[in-house]
Design an enzyme around this catalytic site. Structure first.
Site: not given
Ligand code: IDP
Ligand code: MG
Length: 136
Positions: A12, A52, A60, A88, A105, A115, A118, A129
């Site tokens: 990212k 997304y 968010f 993961r 992370r 973070n 992805h 994807e």
């Molecule tokens: P992941 O990346 O670990 O699969 P997901 O739940 O799929 O997590 O969320 C996608 C992305 O959205 C996350 O990597 C993060 O950057 C962002 N995200 C997830 N939850 C939050 C939140 O509560 N606040 C702000 N950004 C979030």
């Molecule tokens: Mg995800």
């Protein structure tokens, strides 16, 4: 029995900006994930919104799409044994604060939104994807 899979990984904008591309790639390759394809791109907000889409109902979502399109990213196809789950695990929890030691992370993530990486969360989503970024 071997189970070779492919998954999509993205470095990212926060990690590209901090010159972490080679460090993150080496975590994958040292852990038996091969980088089959990779390219550095800068996507539009519309493209991020499409990518997304599963998160469109989340509070968010808008910030997430703005963020992913805010600077260059590196998209990669990773291949290896149980690649989806393995990637993961190498990434660690969504919120870097909760990520295990030595995960990407934990090492490099700044916050829940910045973070650093992805990774696809299922075989089905990995296929979608990969196709999104690497149409054959
Ligand atoms: P992941 O990346 O670990 O699969 P997901 O739940 O799929 O997590 O969320 C996608 C992305 O959205 C996350 O990597 C993060 O950057 C962002 N995200 C997830 N939850 C939050 C939140 O509560 N606040 C702000 N950004 C979030
Ligand atoms: Mg995800």
């Amino acid at each position: 029995m071997s189970n070779i899979e492919q998954t999509l990984s993205i470095i990212k904008p926060d990690a590209v900006e901090r010159n972490l591309i080679e460090k993150i790639k080496s975590i994958f390759t040292k852990n038996n994930l091969t980088i089959k394809e990779d390219k550095k791109i800068h996507i539009t907000k519309d493209e991020a919104a499409e990518f997304y889409k599963v998160h469109q109902s989340k509070p968010f979502y808008n910030d997430l799409c703005t963020y992913l399109s805010s600077g260059p990213i590196v998209v990669m196809i990773l291949e290896g044994e149980n690649a989806v789950v393995h990637n993961r695990k190498l990434m660690g929890a969504t919120n870097p604060k909760n990520a295990e030691e030595n995960t990407i992370r934990k090492l490099y993530g700044i916050s829940i939104d910045k973070n650093s990486v992805h990774g696809s969360d299922s075989i089905d989503n990995a296929k979608k994807e990969i196709n999104f970024f690497f149409k054959s």
